[in-house]
Write a protein that holds these residues in place. Structure first.
Motif, short mmCIF file in Angstrom:
data_model
loop_
_atom_site.label_atom_id
_atom_site.label_comp_id
_atom_site.label_asym_id
_atom_site.label_seq_id
_atom_site.Cartn_x
_atom_site.Cartn_y
_atom_site.Cartn_z
N ALA A 182 1.08 -1.18 0.03
CA ALA A 182 -0.12 0.07 0.02
C ALA A 182 0.79 0.99 -0.10
CB ALA A 182 -0.92 0.12 1.19
N CYS A 211 -4.17 1.17 -2.06
CA CYS A 211 -3.35 -0.18 -2.13
C CYS A 211 -4.08 -1.10 -3.01
CB CYS A 211 -3.78 -0.91 -0.75
SG CYS A 211 -5.54 -1.21 -0.37
N TRP A 258 -5.76 1.21 -5.97
CA TRP A 258 -4.83 2.39 -5.82
C TRP A 258 -5.57 3.58 -6.42
CZ3 TRP A 258 -0.34 1.72 -4.23
CH2 TRP A 258 0.28 0.33 -4.03
#
Ligand SMILES: [Zn+2]
Length: 95
Positions: free
Chosen positions: A21, A28, A33
């Protein structure tokens, strides 16, 4: 899909090799993301059903958001101390 090492797609911070992460924004693999901050920013203003306790728990209760929050508080203190020293120096130089 983004794979470290590389720049975090959410905030642009460097994500080291093997990281699961982003250190900075908490993005993460599981969240795809995306910055959690961006998700929260996109929320509408709280309505009458707004549960403050749940909000606090979500914001501060998760372990991975902990370091980020404390870091912000730390820099706020640094800024306050620097400002105080500058004001003090200004007052001293006036005499
Ligand atoms: Zn990030």
């Amino acid at each position: 899909m983004f794979r470290p090492p590389g720049q975090c797609p959410a905030c642009g911070e460097w994500v080291p090799r093997g990281a699961v992460a982003c250190d900075d924004c908490g993005a993460c693999d599981r969240s795809g993301w995306k910055s959690e901050r961006a998700v929260y920013d996109g929320l509408d203003l709280p309505d009458e059903d707004f549960d403050y306790n749940e909000f606090v728990e979500r914001e501060f209760g998760q372990e991975k958001t902990g370091p980020r929050v404390s870091r912000e508080i730390f820099w706020r203190w640094v800024a306050a101390i620097v400002l105080a020293v500058m004001i003090l120096g200004y007052i001293m130089s006036a005499f």
